[in-house]
Design a protein around this motif. Structure first.
Motif, PDB file in Angstrom:
ATOM      1  N   GLU A 131      51.699  40.458  21.775  1.00 58.19           N
ATOM      2  CA  GLU A 131      51.994  41.506  22.916  1.00 58.19           C
ATOM      3  C   GLU A 131      50.864  42.055  23.757  1.00 58.19           C
ATOM      4  N   THR A 132      49.713  42.142  22.888  1.00 58.25           N
ATOM      5  CA  THR A 132      48.443  42.706  23.527  1.00 58.25           C
ATOM      6  C   THR A 132      47.700  41.561  24.090  1.00 58.25           C
ATOM      7  N   SER A 133      47.790  40.237  23.894  1.00 56.72           N
ATOM      8  CA  SER A 133      46.835  39.273  24.145  1.00 56.72           C
ATOM      9  C   SER A 133      46.672  39.240  25.588  1.00 56.72           C
ATOM     10  N   THR A 134      45.742  38.943  26.092  1.00 55.05           N
ATOM     11  CA  THR A 134      45.270  38.888  27.493  1.00 55.05           C
ATOM     12  C   THR A 134      44.443  37.523  27.718  1.00 55.05           C
ATOM     13  N   VAL A 135      44.243  36.859  26.850  1.00 56.13           N
ATOM     14  CA  VAL A 135      43.280  35.574  26.933  1.00 56.13           C
ATOM     15  C   VAL A 135      44.073  34.669  28.190  1.00 56.13           C
ATOM     16  N   PHE A 136      45.344  34.324  27.827  1.00 54.31           N
ATOM     17  CA  PHE A 136      45.674  33.422  28.843  1.00 54.31           C
ATOM     18  C   PHE A 136      45.797  33.895  30.417  1.00 54.31           C
ATOM     19  N   PRO A 137      46.315  35.185  30.543  1.00 53.85           N
ATOM     20  CA  PRO A 137      46.199  35.650  31.779  1.00 53.85           C
ATOM     21  C   PRO A 137      44.703  35.813  32.333  1.00 53.85           C
ATOM     22  N   THR A 138      43.964  36.026  31.555  1.00 50.64           N
ATOM     23  CA  THR A 138      42.493  36.333  32.096  1.00 50.64           C
ATOM     24  C   THR A 138      42.087  34.773  32.357  1.00 50.64           C
ATOM     25  N   PHE A 139      42.220  33.904  31.613  1.00 54.28           N
ATOM     26  CA  PHE A 139      41.633  32.451  31.701  1.00 54.28           C
ATOM     27  C   PHE A 139      42.360  31.918  32.870  1.00 54.28           C
ATOM     28  N   PHE A 140      43.540  31.987  33.128  1.00 50.50           N
ATOM     29  CA  PHE A 140      44.301  31.347  34.107  1.00 50.50           C
ATOM     30  C   PHE A 140      43.813  31.973  35.414  1.00 50.50           C
ATOM     31  N   HIS A 141      43.635  33.393  35.371  1.00 50.92           N
ATOM     32  CA  HIS A 141      43.078  34.055  36.777  1.00 50.92           C
ATOM     33  C   HIS A 141      41.670  33.419  36.947  1.00 50.92           C
ATOM     34  N   ARG A 142      40.851  33.413  36.140  1.00 50.61           N
ATOM     35  CA  ARG A 142      39.626  32.869  36.511  1.00 50.61           C
ATOM     36  C   ARG A 142      39.519  31.463  36.808  1.00 50.61           C
ATOM     37  N   LEU A 143      40.376  30.652  36.005  1.00 50.01           N
ATOM     38  CA  LEU A 143      40.274  29.249  36.418  1.00 50.01           C
ATOM     39  C   LEU A 143      40.612  29.125  38.044  1.00 50.01           C
ATOM     40  N   TYR A 144      41.608  29.819  38.443  1.00 48.12           N
ATOM     41  CA  TYR A 144      42.193  29.544  39.768  1.00 48.12           C
ATOM     42  C   TYR A 144      41.637  30.410  40.754  1.00 48.12           C
ATOM     43  N   ASN A 145      40.816  31.475  40.312  1.00 42.62           N
ATOM     44  CA  ASN A 145      40.100  32.448  41.263  1.00 42.62           C
ATOM     45  C   ASN A 145      38.593  32.557  40.784  1.00 42.62           C
ATOM     46  N   PRO A 146      37.828  31.448  40.823  1.00 39.45           N
ATOM     47  CA  PRO A 146      36.518  31.481  40.412  1.00 39.45           C
ATOM     48  C   PRO A 146      35.575  32.547  41.035  1.00 39.45           C
ATOM     49  N   ALA A 147      34.955  33.272  40.395  1.00 35.96           N
ATOM     50  CA  ALA A 147      33.966  34.379  41.158  1.00 35.96           C
ATOM     51  C   ALA A 147      33.019  33.692  41.889  1.00 35.96           C
ATOM     52  N   GLY A 148      32.773  34.238  43.001  1.00 35.73           N
ATOM     53  CA  GLY A 148      31.325  33.722  43.525  1.00 35.73           C
ATOM     54  C   GLY A 148      31.628  32.050  44.025  1.00 35.73           C
ATOM     55  N   HIS A 149      32.775  31.637  43.813  1.00 31.60           N
ATOM     56  CA  HIS A 149      32.883  30.097  44.038  1.00 31.60           C
ATOM     57  C   HIS A 149      33.933  29.752  45.197  1.00 31.60           C
ATOM     58  N   PRO A 150      33.409  29.103  46.247  1.00 27.51           N
ATOM     59  CA  PRO A 150      33.937  28.791  47.258  1.00 27.51           C
ATOM     60  C   PRO A 150      35.386  27.615  47.190  1.00 27.51           C
ATOM     61  N   SER A 151      35.417  27.158  46.298  1.00 24.02           N
ATOM     62  CA  SER A 151      36.416  26.178  45.712  1.00 24.02           C
ATOM     63  C   SER A 151      37.672  26.860  44.969  1.00 24.02           C
ATOM     64  N   HIS A 152      38.680  26.376  44.751  1.00 21.40           N
ATOM     65  CA  HIS A 152      39.783  26.573  44.420  1.00 21.40           C
ATOM     66  C   HIS A 152      39.981  26.857  42.867  1.00 21.40           C
ATOM     67  N   MET A 153      39.142  25.769  42.245  1.00 22.12           N
ATOM     68  CA  MET A 153      39.209  25.779  40.677  1.00 22.12           C
ATOM     69  C   MET A 153      37.821  25.942  40.172  1.00 22.12           C
ATOM     70  N   ASP A 154      37.891  26.582  39.155  1.00 25.35           N
ATOM     71  CA  ASP A 154      36.374  26.550  38.376  1.00 25.35           C
ATOM     72  C   ASP A 154      36.211  25.179  37.775  1.00 25.35           C
ATOM     73  N   GLY A 155      34.880  24.742  38.159  1.00 27.72           N
ATOM     74  CA  GLY A 155      34.708  23.563  37.665  1.00 27.72           C
ATOM     75  C   GLY A 155      34.416  22.436  38.712  1.00 27.72           C
ATOM     76  N   ASP A 156      35.086  22.930  40.083  1.00 30.84           N
ATOM     77  CA  ASP A 156      35.103  21.969  41.114  1.00 30.84           C
ATOM     78  C   ASP A 156      33.833  21.744  41.789  1.00 30.84           C
TER      79      ASP A 156
END
Length: 647
Positions: A131-156
């Motif tokens: 119930e308290t796990s935030t790993v997936f929400p955090t992971f997917f948010h960062r994957l599709y909203n990369p900080a300081g990254h002008p593209s749409h996915m981390d790794g692009d």
């Protein structure tokens, strides 16, 4: 992910029964859950890797690793291979720098894996249903909203983008002015439908100094070649026109080479520069000789980026090598001329012989400059595109070249500003002992370096000019057995029997006739075979080895090229794969070995199952089917660090 902005919101689909088409002509795969790239239509049916952003594989109980990080069960091995296949497809389709995949198992546990061109990293297992796990929400948010990254996915890789409509029109008009490409690109759609804009560098002269200038390169048609391996150089070569050349009366068509080189290896640019400096000092016209030339090169991972660069260098440096920082990979782009077509498309057997003769000549010029090629193979000898169709060959791909001792001294004299930097690269003595090249064409004495008894003694052979000349012979035999009416009693299996079974020594020493044909090409092969035989005498021979030389090999070619009985209508034959085993079987087994015996070291070339190019590859592939054999030197023993270059 329902809270994501519409432009970044992906689609999540159950694809466990939906086949995804292979990107390299192999068998289809079916990821359990596929999450799309951001911004695709929500009614899109995910059936292509180009639309996929990441995948999740579901296992009822199987974890890919045990508590000690070992995967020794068949179930865990199969699961890891399945994830590796998906990662490979994601990297191929996106052209990105790294990708993520997810494994869910044990009814609530999960791991996240990050793959790049050096290997992969994996998280500890976590309970994603807690119930308290935030790993997936955090992971997917960062994957599709990369900080300081002008593209749409981390790794692009955001140095690659689609052209604008205006750029597409300008590109088409530029192509129409070019003789060769005007014939191919008859409509705007045909000429530009697959085009991409890629940031690269062209060298310009300012104040009598060579300086790098950022340029936009627009690709033409499909890629010339692409190494489809999971790990390794991942070299992709494409035809490009520079945006700043669009308005020229006759714009130059370049080959843009995109690759991931190991940190410990010298940049290919050093070898091109050394050869060019030698040619300039000795008044050798490289254009007249038809030699490959470098017009620009950039290391996207370097801190000293060219003026105007906006990319993040950290994105272009891998972070997964098990061998330490020196085996991490750096993303490079190199602008080259001329454009070439593969040797296997020779128009006559005489043109094949002329091509290999020209390669020996180019190799001699490079050797006089103090550079050894070390990978003369079917993919590195090309025919230059000419307007009148005259086949003119050239030697290309100096990724795994090395200096001779005198060559390094000459290089430092010509480029003293680079001397300090060369101290970080592998020593010449160590490098010249490495097993380097595409295995079917590697000289026998160099292959012997793999033997543990040789490796632990003083008998290791340093790579020298005669070994590259022997590679020319094996390349000639390869082309004869695959693309001519050779008359060998083994027929279509002759190439496989020789190279798959590594029967080179028997080939050059056995007395019986190899071919029933007696034309000049076969007489040339027989004469060169005698030189290879003398270079590799039997152990009980009282005669010392006689090394092949440029002068003798060139003389041999010249003698047979003057023959009057060359056929006039004998173009290359199409080689049909004779392998009994299915392509799926070979790829499955190759990837099993690649992932399970290291996963951070491997090798490949286009049209081959996984990798053929790099350090200590554990892959074993069929030469008869795929044009190369990769042999493991990636054991856990003391030799593992020595074989930095695989096959």
């Amino acid at each position: 992910m329902s809270t994501f902005d519409v432009s970044n919101r992906p689609v999540v689909c159950d694809t466990h029964s939906q086949p995804f088409k292979s990107l390299d002509g192999g068998h289809k795969t079916m990821p359990d859950i596929t999450i799309s790239r951001p911004g695709v239509p929500h009614n899109l049916k995910l059936i292509e890797w180009a639309h996929a952003g990441t995948v999740i594989e579901l296992k009822w109980t199987t974890d890919i690793f045990d508590a000690e990080g070992i995967h020794d069960s068949k179930g865990s091995r199969d699961a890891l291979v399945q994830l590796a296949k998906s990662a490979r497809s994601l990297l191929m389709a996106s052209g990105g720098c790294h990708v993520y995949v997810v494994a869910c198992f044990n009814k609530g546990m999960a791991r996240i894996l990050r793959f790049d061109r050096a290997g992969f990293r994996v998280t500890h297992p976590f309970d994603w249903l807690e119930e308290t796990s935030t790993v997936f929400p955090t992971f997917f948010h960062r994957l599709y909203n990369p900080a300081g990254h002008p593209s749409h996915m981390d790794g692009d890789d955001y140095t690659i983008r689609p052209p604008t409509v205006a750029e597409t029109k300008l590109l088409f008009h530029a192509l129409c002015k070019h003789e060769n490409d005007a014939r191919r690109c008859t409509t705007l759609k045909k000429a530009t439908e697959h085009s991409r804009c890629i940031t690269a560098v062209r060298f310009v002269t300012e104040d009598n100094k060579r300086v790098p200038k950022l340029v936009d390169c627009f690709t033409i048609g499909s890629d010339i070649s692409y190494m489809d391996g999971l790990f390794g150089r991942a070299t992709r070569v494409c035809r490009v026109i520079l945006k700043e050349d669009f308005e020229k009366e006759k714009p130059t068509i370049y080959a843009l080479k995109d690759a991931w080189r190991q940190t410990c290896r010298r940049p290919e640019l050093d070898f091109y520069d050394a050869i060019a400096a030698h040619c300039k000092a000795n008044q050798i016209d490289m254009d007249k000789e038809g030699m490959a030339q470098c017009h620009g090169s950039v290391d996207l991972s370097a801190d000293d980026v060219p003026p105007g660069a906006t990319w993040d260098p950290a994105l272009h440096l891998t972070r997964s090598s098990k061998g330490g920082p020196e085996l991490e990979r750096r993303h490079t782009r190199t602008l080259l001329t001329p454009i070439g077509t593969p040797l296997k498309f020779f128009t006559s057997t005489k043109s094949l012989a002329e091509a290999l003769c020209r390669v020996v000549w180019h190799h001699r010029i490079a050797y006089d400059a103090g550079v050894l090629h070390r990978d003369i193979s079917d993919g590195n000898v090309l025919f230059r595109e000419t307007v009148d169709g005259t086949p003119e060959a050239f030697l290309v791909d100096w990724d795994y070249a090395e200096f001779t001792v005198d060559g390094l001294r000459l290089f430092h004299e010509a480029f003293p500003e680079r001397e300090e930097q060369t101290k970080s690269y592998q020593s010449i003595d160590k490098s010249l002992k490495d097993l380097t090249g595409t295995l079917p064409f590697v000289a026998m004495k160099i292959v012997d370096n793999m033997d543990e008894d040789v490796a632990d003694s003083e008998e290791e052979t340093l790579h020298a000019a005669e070994h590259d000349l022997e590679s020319v012979y094996w390349l000639l035999i390869w082309m004869i057995l695959r693309h001519t009416h050779h008359g060998h009693k083994a027929g279509d299996m002759a190439c496989s029997k020789l190279f798959d079974e590594n029967r080179k020594f028997e080939w050059v020493h056995r007395p019986r006739t190899r071919f029933t044909q007696t034309g000049p090409l076969f007489r040339l092969a027989t004469d060169l075979g005698r030189q290879v035989q003398r270079q590799n005498p039997t152990q009980d021979s009282a005669v010392p080895p006689v090394q092949m030389t440029h002068a003798k090999v060139l003389e041999t070619f010249d003698t047979y090229l003057k023959a009057a009985d060359w056929p006039t209508n004998d173009p290359a034959l199409l080689f049909k794969l004779p392998s009994i085993r299915s392509d799926k079987q070979e790829k499955d087994e190759s990837l099993h070995q690649l992932v399970l015996k290291g996963a951070s070291r491997a090798s490949a070339k286009r049209s081959r199952p996984w990798d053929d190019d790099d350090e200590a590859s554990p892959t074993v592939a069929s030469a008869s089917s795929h044009g190369t054999t990769a042999v493991s030197s990636a054991s856990d023993g003391p030799r593992a660090s020595k074989k930095l270059k695989g096959l």
